[in-house]
Design an enzyme around this catalytic site. Structure first.
Site, PDB file in Angstrom:
ATOM      1  N   THR A   1       0.820  -1.218   0.000  1.00 20.65           N
ATOM      2  CA  THR A   1       0.000   0.000   0.000  1.00 20.65           C
ATOM      3  C   THR A   1       0.851   1.263   0.000  1.00 20.65           C
ATOM      4  O   THR A   1       0.347   2.346  -0.270  1.00 20.65           O
ATOM      5  CB  THR A   1      -0.895   0.060   1.264  1.00 20.65           C
ATOM      6  OG1 THR A   1      -0.041   0.001   2.416  1.00 20.65           O
ATOM      7  CG2 THR A   1      -1.863  -1.092   1.298  1.00 20.65           C
TER       8      THR A   1
ATOM      9  N   CYS B   1       2.514   2.500   9.441  1.00 24.34           N
ATOM     10  CA  CYS B   1       1.606   2.492  10.583  1.00 24.34           C
ATOM     11  C   CYS B   1       2.369   2.335  11.896  1.00 24.34           C
ATOM     12  O   CYS B   1       3.499   1.882  11.920  1.00 24.34           O
ATOM     13  CB  CYS B   1       0.669   1.282  10.485  1.00 24.34           C
ATOM     14  SG  CYS B   1      -0.598   1.442   9.240  1.00 24.34           S
TER      15      CYS B   1
ATOM     16  N   CYS C   1      -1.889  -0.104  15.024  1.00 21.41           N
ATOM     17  CA  CYS C   1      -2.918   0.338  14.069  1.00 21.41           C
ATOM     18  C   CYS C   1      -4.083  -0.646  14.018  1.00 21.41           C
ATOM     19  O   CYS C   1      -3.876  -1.863  13.967  1.00 21.41           O
ATOM     20  CB  CYS C   1      -2.322   0.484  12.671  1.00 21.41           C
ATOM     21  SG  CYS C   1      -3.511   1.119  11.481  1.00 21.41           S
TER      22      CYS C   1
ATOM     23  N   ARG D   1      -6.296  -3.894   9.118  1.00 20.61           N
ATOM     24  CA  ARG D   1      -5.962  -5.299   8.921  1.00 20.61           C
ATOM     25  C   ARG D   1      -4.447  -5.460   8.790  1.00 20.61           C
ATOM     26  O   ARG D   1      -3.781  -4.640   8.180  1.00 20.61           O
ATOM     27  CB  ARG D   1      -6.640  -5.803   7.634  1.00 20.61           C
ATOM     28  CG  ARG D   1      -6.812  -7.290   7.552  1.00 20.61           C
ATOM     29  CD  ARG D   1      -7.909  -7.622   6.521  1.00 20.61           C
ATOM     30  NE  ARG D   1      -7.586  -7.062   5.195  1.00 20.61           N
ATOM     31  CZ  ARG D   1      -6.830  -7.686   4.294  1.00 20.61           C
ATOM     32  NH1 ARG D   1      -6.282  -8.861   4.555  1.00 20.61           N
ATOM     33  NH2 ARG D   1      -6.602  -7.124   3.119  1.00 20.61           N
TER      34      ARG D   1
ATOM     35  N   ARG E   1       3.942   6.655   3.119  1.00 22.76           N
ATOM     36  CA  ARG E   1       3.101   7.757   3.599  1.00 22.76           C
ATOM     37  C   ARG E   1       2.446   7.378   4.914  1.00 22.76           C
ATOM     38  O   ARG E   1       2.122   6.211   5.130  1.00 22.76           O
ATOM     39  CB  ARG E   1       2.002   8.068   2.578  1.00 22.76           C
ATOM     40  CG  ARG E   1       2.534   8.670   1.289  1.00 22.76           C
ATOM     41  CD  ARG E   1       1.415   8.882   0.304  1.00 22.76           C
ATOM     42  NE  ARG E   1       0.722   7.643   0.009  1.00 22.76           N
ATOM     43  CZ  ARG E   1      -0.572   7.429   0.176  1.00 22.76           C
ATOM     44  NH1 ARG E   1      -1.356   8.383   0.649  1.00 22.76           N
ATOM     45  NH2 ARG E   1      -1.112   6.271  -0.129  1.00 22.76           N
TER      46      ARG E   1
ATOM     47  N   CYS F   1      -0.199   6.584   7.742  1.00 23.88           N
ATOM     48  CA  CYS F   1      -1.551   6.029   7.747  1.00 23.88           C
ATOM     49  C   CYS F   1      -2.540   7.055   8.294  1.00 23.88           C
ATOM     50  O   CYS F   1      -2.244   7.761   9.251  1.00 23.88           O
ATOM     51  CB  CYS F   1      -1.557   4.781   8.625  1.00 23.88           C
ATOM     52  SG  CYS F   1      -3.177   4.078   8.943  1.00 23.88           S
TER      53      CYS F   1
ATOM     54  N   CYS G   1      -3.966   5.517  12.054  1.00 26.62           N
ATOM     55  CA  CYS G   1      -3.215   5.477  13.316  1.00 26.62           C
ATOM     56  C   CYS G   1      -2.237   6.650  13.465  1.00 26.62           C
ATOM     57  O   CYS G   1      -1.574   6.778  14.488  1.00 26.62           O
ATOM     58  CB  CYS G   1      -2.480   4.140  13.457  1.00 26.62           C
ATOM     59  SG  CYS G   1      -1.235   3.856  12.187  1.00 26.62           S
TER      60      CYS G   1
HETATM   61 ZN   LIG Z   1      -2.273   2.613  10.453  1.00 27.62          ZN
END
Ligand SMILES: [Zn+2]
Length: 371
Positions: free
Chosen positions: A32, A36, A40, A43, A65, A67, A70
């Site tokens: 992605t 995080c 977080c 999933r 980048r 999240c 979180c």
């Molecule tokens: Zn996150």
């Protein structure tokens, strides 16, 4: 810096959302491009898709980048509203730099902004902007996808922001490059962090860690030298680079046979050529390099040409150290240089290799000696 737990322990903490590990490390998810906190609620990613970083700044510099769920950039103190606004603004459109004048227009004091970012995120606001911009531009190279898929998958709300960021770094935006010479780029995950590989028709022209400071400049130089745009794409040279590099990190490949395409001055080319003659597991001093290229005493010039090498690892500029055994500098970070030298010595001596994952805080600290 504090030591990190082992990758296995960190992955376990991630699965358990262990609150004790919050603030100890952050995790980047390669599928992605987002990073995080361990806690977080989203999933949890598969083990092979995660990369651990000691700080949010490190993850950002590697092109991930933050999240939205979180908020891994936030220190435990809630950041002031102006910081949140500034970061939001930048994330909406990272290709538009926010300069000192813009800060003043927002009634912000540039030196306060600089100090806040430096002390909370470990980098200046300018470096933060650069990391955001680079991360966004690299998003589609990481996904390896075509333009529409990339803009969609990378999850940016504004496709035009993505196109701007991409074209600023790589030339024309994807999809508009049919009539231009194209260099092909690929994202490579390695045990030392993500790398960007770029190839011409003739050979590999760039292999760099994505968090290297000079990466943007190098990409600009390549575009100018080859009058080309850079797009994600397939290339035999990239396939070969990826498989040879993989074997190298597994300790199963001691030299590289990927064709290289490395334009430069005569002197630079002589230095780069000489670098490829340094055997694996050995180091030479800058002074010896200068002798070897018939420029005795030109250590500084050798050092510069070394630093201008765009093909990390394969043109082994990490094998040049100072005469006193001090490892000297390295564009990809000193810890990587030490890791590589250690890894290569282990390969030669048939010793067990360094563990599969980074641990940047623990570069092997042995004495490096020069020939
Ligand atoms: Zn996150």
């Amino acid at each position: 810096m504090r030591p990190l737990p082992t990758p296995q322990r960190m992955y376990q903490a991630l699965l358990e959302k262990d609150p004790a590990c919050d603030g100890v490390f952050v995790v980047g998810v390669s599928t992605t491009g987002i990073f995080c906190r361990p806690t977080c609620p989203a999933r949890k990613p598969k083990r092979q898709n995660v990369e651990f970083f000691p700080t949010a700044a490190d993850a950002l510099k590697a092109g991930f980048r933050p999240c939205k769920r979180c908020h891994p950039m936030d220190t435990h103190r809630t950041p002031p509203g102006w910081v949140v606004d500034l970061c939001d603004r930048l994330e909406r459109n990272p290709s538009v730099p926010i300069r000192e004048r813009d800060l003043r227009d927002l009634s912000l004091d540039p030196s306060t902004v600089r100090r806040y970012f430096k002390s909370n995120y470990g980098m200046t606001f300018t470096a933060y902007q650069r990391a955001m911009r680079l991360g966004q531009s690299l998003a589609d190279i990481r996904s390896g996808n075509t333009e529409s898929a990339a803009t969609h998958k990378s999850g940016y709300e504004s496709a035009s922001g993505f196109r701007d960021a991409f074209s600023r770094l790589f030339g024309h935006p994807p999809g508009q490059s049919d009539n231009l010479a194209c260099l092909k780029a690929r994202w490579l995950d390695t045990p030392l962090g993500a790398m960007l590989a770029v190839a011409t028709e003739a050979g590999l022209c760039l292999l760099e860690f994505v968090d290297r400071r000079a990466l943007e400049t190098e990409i600009g130089d390549l575009r100018r030298i080859f009058s080309a745009t850079i797009v994600p794409g397939a290339s035999d040279h990239l396939d070969e680079t990826e498989s040879q590099l993989d074997l190298y990190f597994k300790g199963k490949q001691q030299s590289f046979s990927v064709p290289l395409d490395t334009p430069g001055t005569d002197f630079q080319r002589a230095v780069w050529q000489q670098l490829t003659r340094i055997p694996l597991g050995e180091t030479v001093s800058y002074a010896k390099m200068a002798d070897d290229v018939d420029r005795p005493g030109a250590q500084r010039a050798v050092g510069r040409a070394n630093g201008q090498n765009r093909v990390a690892i394969i043109i082994p500029c990490h094998r040049v150290i100072r005469a006193d055994g001090n490892p000297g500098g390295y564009g990809g970070g000193l810890w990587r240089k030490q890791w590589l030298l250690h890894h290569e010595r282990c390969m030669i001596e048939g010793k067990p290799l360094a563990p599969d994952s980074l641990w940047t805080e623990h570069p092997p600290q042995e004495v490096v000696t020069s020939r």
